[in-house]
Write an enzyme that holds these catalytic residues in place. Structure first.
Site, PDB file in Angstrom:
ATOM      1  N   SER A  53       0.839  -1.204   0.000  1.00 11.78           N
ATOM      2  CA  SER A  53       0.000   0.000   0.000  1.00 11.78           C
ATOM      3  C   SER A  53       0.873   1.252   0.000  1.00 11.78           C
ATOM      4  O   SER A  53       2.087   1.188   0.209  1.00 11.78           O
ATOM      5  CB  SER A  53      -0.938   0.026   1.216  1.00 11.78           C
ATOM      6  OG  SER A  53      -0.204   0.250   2.404  1.00 11.78           O
ATOM      7  N   ILE A  55       3.159   4.445  -0.489  1.00 13.83           N
ATOM      8  CA  ILE A  55       4.356   4.746  -1.272  1.00 13.83           C
ATOM      9  C   ILE A  55       5.040   3.463  -1.746  1.00 13.83           C
ATOM     10  O   ILE A  55       5.554   3.403  -2.870  1.00 13.83           O
ATOM     11  CB  ILE A  55       5.315   5.625  -0.445  1.00 13.83           C
ATOM     12  CG1 ILE A  55       4.708   7.028  -0.301  1.00 13.83           C
ATOM     13  CG2 ILE A  55       6.699   5.711  -1.087  1.00 13.83           C
ATOM     14  CD1 ILE A  55       5.368   7.894   0.736  1.00 13.83           C
ATOM     15  N   SER A 180      12.069  10.380   6.498  1.00 14.71           N
ATOM     16  CA  SER A 180      10.971  11.349   6.667  1.00 14.71           C
ATOM     17  C   SER A 180      11.547  12.690   7.088  1.00 14.71           C
ATOM     18  O   SER A 180      12.558  12.754   7.793  1.00 14.71           O
ATOM     19  CB  SER A 180      10.005  10.862   7.737  1.00 14.71           C
ATOM     20  OG  SER A 180       9.144  11.911   8.143  1.00 14.71           O
ATOM     21  N   TYR A 205       9.241   8.052  16.213  1.00 18.32           N
ATOM     22  CA  TYR A 205       9.290   7.909  14.756  1.00 18.32           C
ATOM     23  C   TYR A 205      10.335   8.862  14.168  1.00 18.32           C
ATOM     24  O   TYR A 205      11.141   8.478  13.319  1.00 18.32           O
ATOM     25  CB  TYR A 205       7.906   8.203  14.179  1.00 18.32           C
ATOM     26  CG  TYR A 205       7.810   8.113  12.677  1.00 18.32           C
ATOM     27  CD1 TYR A 205       7.670   6.885  12.030  1.00 18.32           C
ATOM     28  CD2 TYR A 205       7.844   9.260  11.889  1.00 18.32           C
ATOM     29  CE1 TYR A 205       7.562   6.802  10.649  1.00 18.32           C
ATOM     30  CE2 TYR A 205       7.738   9.186  10.510  1.00 18.32           C
ATOM     31  CZ  TYR A 205       7.599   7.953   9.902  1.00 18.32           C
ATOM     32  OH  TYR A 205       7.495   7.886   8.528  1.00 18.32           O
ATOM     33  N   LYS A 209      13.767   7.932  12.117  1.00 13.26           N
ATOM     34  CA  LYS A 209      14.054   8.441  10.782  1.00 13.26           C
ATOM     35  C   LYS A 209      15.401   9.158  10.731  1.00 13.26           C
ATOM     36  O   LYS A 209      16.090   9.142   9.711  1.00 13.26           O
ATOM     37  CB  LYS A 209      12.912   9.354  10.297  1.00 13.26           C
ATOM     38  CG  LYS A 209      11.605   8.583  10.092  1.00 13.26           C
ATOM     39  CD  LYS A 209      11.777   7.509   9.025  1.00 13.26           C
ATOM     40  CE  LYS A 209      10.622   6.588   8.859  1.00 13.26           C
ATOM     41  NZ  LYS A 209      10.765   5.620   7.772  1.00 13.26           N
ATOM     42  N   THR A 240      -1.223   8.788   2.640  1.00 14.46           N
ATOM     43  CA  THR A 240      -1.204   7.340   2.494  1.00 14.46           C
ATOM     44  C   THR A 240      -2.083   6.685   3.556  1.00 14.46           C
ATOM     45  O   THR A 240      -2.431   7.311   4.560  1.00 14.46           O
ATOM     46  CB  THR A 240       0.233   6.802   2.643  1.00 14.46           C
ATOM     47  OG1 THR A 240       0.676   7.056   4.000  1.00 14.46           O
ATOM     48  CG2 THR A 240       1.186   7.492   1.670  1.00 14.46           C
TER      49      THR A 240
END
Length: 321
Positions: A53, A55, A180, A205, A209, A240
């Site tokens: 799903s 990207i 990100s 997160y 990244k 997304t």
């Protein structure tokens, strides 16, 4: 420290709003060269993690449409099979394959790597796209915080496991890691699993990244004589399924302003297609151009000096499973 964090958040918000949205993509795309994407990569083997799903799907479809043999690495067999069928149908490329692996588990990654290595096919492009933003602290069966397990340890484990097959594809081999812009808000830290009792999934997160960007730098340095290029990139703010699930308020706030999955995947595909001599190994890319890894006055640059100790920690976790 509070003022520095506030500055990072503010600078990121302004920089992001001007560049990471759909409008940013439309503006930057005025400089894109269409011929950069009109390249056939028939005969090349590309592996895309988290390909069912968002990207990852758009990347797998884009590579398949250009003739590549694509290996979709997905956690969920049913979702993976549905995505595989759609890509084969839309591209007319039958050389698209599903590999089932849970990237939150080092032992699963190792068994997948053993299984895949028996095919003895060179891997020309490895795309580390699988990612997770879990707001609550969840511990995996192997004892690791879940965001870290997928975003950092999983990325490290699959990349290290694929190195022999990437070397087979040298000097054209490359590893592309989907990071990100969130990493702009935090320096590198040895606290990989967020030991603070007030767990913050968004901050974790962002930390993950940042590690991916520093890992890419380190791999580029370590393996520069192996014929493998290493690149990290930021897809921009894309709408997304993952974003809708993890950051519903963000998606609502930026409704109509987020990029499509295809726009988010554009630079991933571009990095996979370009001649390696046009690219800088270890660099961070955004909208088909090299981008800064640090915002001005954010105080994150010096933190990259601890990547060696982080590498040692990851190596230990990888080898001890």
């Amino acid at each position: 420290m509070f003022l520095l964090k506030a500055w990072r958040a503010t600078a990121f918000g302004v920089y992001g709003y001007l560049n990471f949205t759909k409008n940013g993509f439309m503006e930057h795309s005025k400089k894109f060269r269409p011929e950069d994407m009109e390249i056939s990569i028939e005969g090349k083997n590309c592996m895309v993690t988290g390909a069912n799903s968002g990207i990852g799907y758009a990347t797998a479809e884009g590579l398949a449409s250009r003739g590549a043999t694509v290996y979709m690495v997905c956690r969920n067999k049913e979702k993976g099979e549905a995505a595989l069928s759609k890509i084969q149908s839309s591209t007319g490329n039958s050389n698209v394959h599903l590999e089932v692996c849970d990237l939150s588990s080092v032992s699963e990654i190792k068994s997948f790597a053993t299984r895949f290595s028996s095919k003895d096919v060179p891997v020309h492009v490895l795309i580390n796209n699988a990612g997770l933003l879990e707001q609550k602290r969840i511990i995996t069966s192997e004892g690791y915080e879940l965001n870290f397990a997928v975003n950092v340890l999983g990325t490290y484990a699959i990349t290290e496991s694929m190195l022999p097959l990437l070397e087979k594809a040298a000097p054209d081999a490359r590893v592309i890691t989907v990071s990100s812009g969130g990493m702009y808000t935090t320096p590198l830290t040895n606290d990989l699993q967020f030991s603070d009792e007030n767990f913050d999934g968004v901050e974790q997160y962002a930390r993950n990244k940042r590690v991916q960007v520093a890992l890419t730098e380190k791999w580029a340095e370590m393996y520069k004589n192996k014929g493998i290029g290493f690149f990290s990139m930021h897809p921009g703010w894309a709408g997304t399924p993952g974003v809708a699930n993890s950051l519903p308020s963000f998606e609502k706030k930026f409704s109509g302003k987020l990029r499509t999955s295809e726009e988010g995947a554009d630079t991933v595909i571009w990095l996979a297609l370009q001649p390696k001599e046009k690219l800088v190994s270890g660099a961070f890319y955004f909208d088909r151009a090299e981008a800064p890894k640090h915002l001005m006055f954010a105080g994150t640059r010096q933190s990259h000096t601890i990547i060696d100790s982080i590498m040692n920690t990851l190596h230990s976790m990888f080898t001890n499973v």
